[in-house]
Design a protein around this motif. Structure first.
Motif, PDB file in Angstrom:
ATOM      1  N   ARG A   1       0.895  -1.156   0.000  1.00 34.20           N
ATOM      2  CA  ARG A   1       0.000   0.000   0.000  1.00 34.20           C
ATOM      3  C   ARG A   1       0.932   1.204   0.000  1.00 34.20           C
ATOM      4  O   ARG A   1       1.509   1.550   1.024  1.00 34.20           O
ATOM      5  CB  ARG A   1      -0.878  -0.025   1.240  1.00 34.20           C
ATOM      6  CG  ARG A   1      -1.887   1.098   1.306  1.00 34.20           C
ATOM      7  CD  ARG A   1      -2.668   1.013   2.581  1.00 34.20           C
ATOM      8  NE  ARG A   1      -3.776   0.087   2.466  1.00 34.20           N
ATOM      9  CZ  ARG A   1      -5.022   0.464   2.147  1.00 34.20           C
ATOM     10  NH1 ARG A   1      -5.292   1.727   1.926  1.00 34.20           N
ATOM     11  NH2 ARG A   1      -5.983  -0.399   2.079  1.00 34.20           N
ATOM     12  N   PRO A   2       1.122   1.803  -1.157  1.00 30.69           N
ATOM     13  CA  PRO A   2       2.088   2.882  -1.225  1.00 30.69           C
ATOM     14  C   PRO A   2       1.699   4.044  -0.318  1.00 30.69           C
ATOM     15  O   PRO A   2       0.521   4.225  -0.007  1.00 30.69           O
ATOM     16  CB  PRO A   2       2.069   3.301  -2.686  1.00 30.69           C
ATOM     17  CG  PRO A   2       0.790   2.794  -3.213  1.00 30.69           C
ATOM     18  CD  PRO A   2       0.411   1.613  -2.402  1.00 30.69           C
TER      19      PRO A   2
ATOM     20  N   GLN B   1       0.396   7.226   0.922  1.00 29.76           N
ATOM     21  CA  GLN B   1      -0.611   8.068   0.279  1.00 29.76           C
ATOM     22  C   GLN B   1      -0.063   9.432  -0.096  1.00 29.76           C
ATOM     23  O   GLN B   1      -0.374   9.965  -1.130  1.00 29.76           O
ATOM     24  CB  GLN B   1      -1.786   8.259   1.223  1.00 29.76           C
ATOM     25  CG  GLN B   1      -2.577   6.987   1.400  1.00 29.76           C
ATOM     26  CD  GLN B   1      -3.819   7.215   2.201  1.00 29.76           C
ATOM     27  OE1 GLN B   1      -4.155   8.345   2.488  1.00 29.76           O
ATOM     28  NE2 GLN B   1      -4.483   6.140   2.559  1.00 29.76           N
TER      29      GLN B   1
ATOM     30  N   SER C   1       1.317  10.298  -3.778  1.00 32.14           N
ATOM     31  CA  SER C   1       0.557  10.723  -4.937  1.00 32.14           C
ATOM     32  C   SER C   1      -0.193  12.024  -4.691  1.00 32.14           C
ATOM     33  O   SER C   1      -0.524  12.732  -5.615  1.00 32.14           O
ATOM     34  CB  SER C   1      -0.411   9.614  -5.342  1.00 32.14           C
ATOM     35  OG  SER C   1      -1.233   9.314  -4.248  1.00 32.14           O
ATOM     36  N   ARG C   2      -0.446  12.313  -3.430  1.00 38.89           N
ATOM     37  CA  ARG C   2      -1.255  13.509  -3.159  1.00 38.89           C
ATOM     38  C   ARG C   2      -0.431  14.801  -3.206  1.00 38.89           C
ATOM     39  O   ARG C   2      -0.956  15.857  -3.431  1.00 38.89           O
ATOM     40  CB  ARG C   2      -1.901  13.371  -1.787  1.00 38.89           C
ATOM     41  CG  ARG C   2      -2.857  12.177  -1.798  1.00 38.89           C
ATOM     42  CD  ARG C   2      -4.157  12.517  -1.189  1.00 38.89           C
ATOM     43  NE  ARG C   2      -5.106  11.459  -1.471  1.00 38.89           N
ATOM     44  CZ  ARG C   2      -5.850  10.885  -0.570  1.00 38.89           C
ATOM     45  NH1 ARG C   2      -5.764  11.267   0.687  1.00 38.89           N
ATOM     46  NH2 ARG C   2      -6.690   9.955  -0.893  1.00 38.89           N
TER      47      ARG C   2
ATOM     48  N   PRO D   1      -0.815  13.879 -17.068  1.00 37.81           N
ATOM     49  CA  PRO D   1      -1.096  12.516 -16.597  1.00 37.81           C
ATOM     50  C   PRO D   1       0.032  11.546 -16.887  1.00 37.81           C
ATOM     51  O   PRO D   1       0.320  10.654 -16.076  1.00 37.81           O
ATOM     52  CB  PRO D   1      -2.358  12.118 -17.375  1.00 37.81           C
ATOM     53  CG  PRO D   1      -2.775  13.252 -18.177  1.00 37.81           C
ATOM     54  CD  PRO D   1      -1.851  14.388 -17.968  1.00 37.81           C
TER      55      PRO D   1
ATOM     56  N   ARG E   1       3.141  12.256 -14.499  1.00 35.75           N
ATOM     57  CA  ARG E   1       2.924  11.787 -13.134  1.00 35.75           C
ATOM     58  C   ARG E   1       2.940  10.258 -13.059  1.00 35.75           C
ATOM     59  O   ARG E   1       3.614   9.678 -12.232  1.00 35.75           O
ATOM     60  CB  ARG E   1       1.603  12.311 -12.579  1.00 35.75           C
ATOM     61  CG  ARG E   1       1.324  11.680 -11.216  1.00 35.75           C
ATOM     62  CD  ARG E   1       0.282  12.367 -10.421  1.00 35.75           C
ATOM     63  NE  ARG E   1      -0.907  12.629 -11.209  1.00 35.75           N
ATOM     64  CZ  ARG E   1      -1.830  13.500 -10.849  1.00 35.75           C
ATOM     65  NH1 ARG E   1      -1.675  14.191  -9.743  1.00 35.75           N
ATOM     66  NH2 ARG E   1      -2.887  13.690 -11.573  1.00 35.75           N
ATOM     67  N   SER E   2       2.199   9.621 -13.974  1.00 35.14           N
ATOM     68  CA  SER E   2       2.119   8.159 -13.875  1.00 35.14           C
ATOM     69  C   SER E   2       3.480   7.534 -14.150  1.00 35.14           C
ATOM     70  O   SER E   2       3.879   6.583 -13.476  1.00 35.14           O
ATOM     71  CB  SER E   2       1.057   7.608 -14.827  1.00 35.14           C
ATOM     72  OG  SER E   2       1.411   7.889 -16.155  1.00 35.14           O
TER      73      SER E   2
ATOM     74  N   LEU F   1       5.591   7.867 -11.068  1.00 28.95           N
ATOM     75  CA  LEU F   1       5.130   6.965 -10.000  1.00 28.95           C
ATOM     76  C   LEU F   1       5.570   5.533 -10.290  1.00 28.95           C
ATOM     77  O   LEU F   1       6.053   4.812  -9.406  1.00 28.95           O
ATOM     78  CB  LEU F   1       3.600   7.014  -9.877  1.00 28.95           C
ATOM     79  CG  LEU F   1       3.029   8.207  -9.131  1.00 28.95           C
ATOM     80  CD1 LEU F   1       1.518   8.278  -9.305  1.00 28.95           C
ATOM     81  CD2 LEU F   1       3.366   8.135  -7.646  1.00 28.95           C
TER      82      LEU F   1
END
Lengths: 537, 256
Positions: free
Chosen positions: A263-264, A266, A269-270, A285, A288-289, A292
């Motif tokens: 569970r990366p 949080q 990404s926020r 998009p 960012r992706s 990540l």
């Protein structure tokens, strides 16, 4: 063995279909080229040198050479640990094999055969060496038969050892960590092996009894048989050991790898919004992706880290040396050449497959109201090249400070390598997109080896152009610089002499070369856009 | 043109094979249209042409008033698409994936998060939203794919086997959702193998065989076409219309 053959049969059918569907004209040209090229190479490059291997002294020299090949086996085997991990636990055929009513030993043999591909390269090198030696010494058929068995035994031995290590690691260490960090650890280990190679080779050369025995084995078929049997025995033992580990640990490791607990964080990404603002809306998009995904699979960054290692290995011995001032000009050119050429390899694994890696996921952006240009731009800015650039800039800053380079000298290094990395990435990425097969079964193989080779050649030529440009600039604008001293000694070599020549021909040609490179970037970019727009999924 | 989706002679050939042949169909606004057919009939090929993943070999289609070949971006803006096996980035979380897809449709993060949260809650994925997709089951991926397709509030939903792999509870939720969306004016075009679903969910059904539309209409119209009784199920009608004797064949094979 019948079952193993049945499992491998579809691969031969695929190969057969591929050969049948290949363009016959291209195949004919390839066969002719190989035929004539082989004949030419035999006549001009090999035949005379081969006779050297026929002497008695060649035998004693040949035996230590085997040490290097054995090191190559070890080196390639260790580097291939990530590949073994994938083949053992993540290959597409695994579920099929596990649900079929197959005994575990059949699955093991299939996996052993698949994993042995990591030893293929050193096996080919050794095969060529032994074949050349056999021809030069006029050995009989028994030699070649035994040599073949020796090779197979070597491949099985190394593969079984590597498999055992991977199986044990997957069982003992949390699987996800093994999956991500094993390729990194393996590569670092391989670097240590290379580092230790000199020491090991020196040690090997001192083992006179062993070398004499090896040299005798090369000439005496009976002794070669002993060597082959010994290696085959070791291979059988290693394979048996690997099977025992496989039987006890495989299922646990396999189920561990399927456990998803990740569970990366949080916050990751926020809190990412602010740095995306400079990018156009449609590009964000992807940026960012991609970042990540890169962060969550650090093994992809291995090429960046590995590329820096030889540089560090070369310069670490200079730390504390009293000859730094004297060697400074040479160090400058070494730094520049390494920065230009090593960035080629460090970038290629990320930039060439940047689009192809999406595979079927390309449907996401193909079905969305977004231009292909935005996709390419997103993939470019979301790529790992900025990290490579950052690493090199940090390294140049440190090296500049330590070796006492003037500010303008560091600026030359920084500018040349920045240009290489940025334009190189802009060249490789659309080239990779242009040749990518988005419908490939395995998206990791969406770009063919030939395309990658062509891209790397292109990037290598660009590095050469940049090196020439840097030299030419210094010759014309800083002719008094001490940096030119080591190069002046090379002016007898015509390309270097040409860079030092009076007049502006070299400047014009190199500037033209840079314009051509920029033109190629634009050309590839447009061609990639057209290709992706017309690509059907 | 009064249809939200209109295909006019839509054709697709793959070499010598014609996957879709001269397809004419019209789907009206707010209608749920089921696209049925045996395996290899050309359903997915038709859908892929409609969403711009394949180019037609002949004919064209108009979606939300835009020609798929002349104005592909306008069509894509109007359409939400769910593939049979939705492609995803395994190492993104569900929420990140929705942000990614939303970004492709020009939505900013705040809107993606807001709408994403609603859709995830509706399909009971809220708890999984911060987990990596690689840990999702097939059904969860499908539901996430549906969330992604709905995120930009499309006028037209094109769904390839939308209920495949869903548990009965989730399938029921999705069916209700489709009805609700259609009630709000969204046009739904979906392919399915499950005749019971088509029977219960669709306003109209089109049956495709070997690339050609062999029957189209409401259940009553199909019954009339097949000259069946009012009790005939869609399965019976389907087998009758497609000339299949599948059930008998299977029974015979199992008896052997």
């Amino acid at each position: 063995m019948t079952m193993v053959w049945k499992i491998f049969r579809p691969q031969f059918w695929q190969l057969d279909r591929r050969v049948r569907s290949a363009n016959r004209l291209v195949m004919a040209v390839v066969v002719l080229l190989l035929g004539f090229g082989g004949q030419w190479a035999w006549d001009n490059l090999i035949r005379d040198k081969l006779s050297l291997l026929g002497s008695d002294t060649a035998v004693t020299l040949f035996a230590p050479m085997l040490a290097n090949v054995l090191m190559l086996f070890l080196f390639i085997g260790i580097i291939g640990m990530g590949d073994v991990m994938r083949l053992l636990y993540q290959s597409a055929d695994l579920e099929l094999l596990l649900v079929a009513p197959l005994p575990l030993r059949t699955i093991f043999v299939v996996k052993l055969a698949q994993c042995s591909r990591v030893t293929l390269l050193p096996a080919i090198v050794l095969a060529l060496l032994l074949a050349a030696f056999g021809v030069a010494q006029g050995m009989g058929a028994a030699f070649y038969g035994l040599a073949l068995l020796l090779l197979l035994a070597g491949m099985v031995l190394v593969t079984a050892v590597i498999m055992s290590i991977v199986l044990a690691l997957a069982r003992l260490i949390p699987a996800r960590r093994v999956n991500v960090w094993l390729p990194i650890a393996a590569s670092l280990l391989a670097v240590l092996v290379v580092w230790g190679q000199q020491w090991l080779t020196n040690w090997f050369v001192r083992q006179e009894v062993l070398l004499r025995w090896l040299a005798d084995a090369l000439r005496d078929v009976a002794q070669l048989m002993q060597l082959t049997l010994a290696l085959a025995g070791a291979a059988v033992l290693a394979a048996g050991g690997a099977y025992l580990i496989f039987a006890r640990a495989f299922y646990d490791g396999w189920s561990h790898l399927r456990e998803v607990t990740a569970r990366p964080r949080q916050a990751a990404s926020r809190q990412m919004g602010w740095w995306l603002r400079p990018f156009p809306l449609q590009v964000r998009p992807f940026v960012r992706s991609e970042w990540l995904l890169l962060r969550r699979d650090p093994s992809r960054l291995i090429n960046l880290a590995l590329a820096m290692l030889p540089v560090l290995m070369m310069f670490l011995p200079l730390l504390g040396s009293s000859r730094v001032a004297e060697l400074r000009p040479l160090i400058f050119w070494l730094l520049l050449a390494m920065g230009l050429f090593i960035s080629v390899t460090s970038l290629s694994a990320e930039t060439i497959p940047a689009v192809g890696r999406d595979g079927g996921r390309a449907a996401l952006w193909r079905a969305a109201p977004i231009s292909v240009r935005a996709v390419l731009a997103g993939k470019f800015w979301g790529n790992a090249w900025p990290l490579a650039w950052l690493l090199w800039m940090l390294f140049f800053a440190l090296a500049g400070w330590y070796f006492g380079f003037a500010g303008w000298q560091v600026a030359v290094l920084v500018t040349a390598v920045s240009w290489q990395i940025i334009i190189g990435a802009a060249l490789l990425l659309p080239f990779g997109a242009l040749t990518a097969d988005l419908q490939a079964e395995d998206s990791a193989k969406s770009v063919s080896g030939l395309s990658s080779l062509l891209a790397l050649t292109l990037h290598g030529l660009f590095a050469l152009l940049n090196l020439g440009t840097a030299v030419c600039l210094l010759v014309h604008w800083r002719p008094e610089s001490e940096l030119l001293l080591p190069l002046q000694a090379l002016t007898g070599f015509s390309p270097v002499g040409w860079l030092f020549a009076e007049g502006s021909t070299a400047v014009m040609v190199l500037a033209g070369g840079q314009l051509v490179a920029l033109g190629l970037v634009a050309l590839f970019w447009r061609a990639a856009e057209r290709k992706l727009e017309n690509n059907e999924l | 043109m009064d249809g939200m989706i209109e295909t006019m002679g839509l054709t697709r050939r793959f070499g010598a094979v014609t996957a879709v042949s001269n397809l004419h169909l019209t789907v009206h606004p707010g209608e749920i249209y089921g696209f049925l057919g045996p395996n290899g009939a050309g359903k997915t090929t038709t859908i892929r042409m409609l969403v711009g993943l394949l180019r037609p070999s002949g004919g064209t289609a108009v979606i939300a008033g835009h020609d798929i070949q002349q104005k592909p971006l306008a069509v894509k803006r109007a359409v939400g698409y769910l593939a049979q096996s939705p492609p995803m980035y395994e190492r993104l979380t569900g929420r990140e994936f929705l942000r990614f897809v939303g970004g492709l449709y020009g939505l900013d993060d705040a809107i993606c998060d807001e709408r994403g949260a609603e859709l995830l809650a509706l399909l009971e994925l809220t708890e999984k939203a911060e987990q990596l997709i690689e840990g999702y089951s097939g059904g969860m991926r499908h539901k996430l794919g549906l969330c992604a397709a709905l995120l930009h509030r499309p006028q037209v939903l094109v769904l390839d086997e939308p209920l495949a792999g869903l548990d009965p509870y989730s399938a029921r939720r999705v069916k209700d959702l489709l009805h609700e969306l259609a009630g709000q004016g969204t046009t739904v075009f979906f392919s399915t193998h499950t005749l019971e679903i088509a029977e219960r969910v669709c306003d109209r059904v089109g049956i495709l065989q070997q690339g050609s539309l062999i029957a189209e209409g409401t259940m009553a119209e199909l019954r009339q076409m097949a000259q069946s009784t009012a009790e005939s199920t869609l399965e019976e009608l389907f087998l009758q219309l497609t000339g299949g004797t599948a059930v008998a064949d299977v029974a015979e094979m199992l008896d052997k």
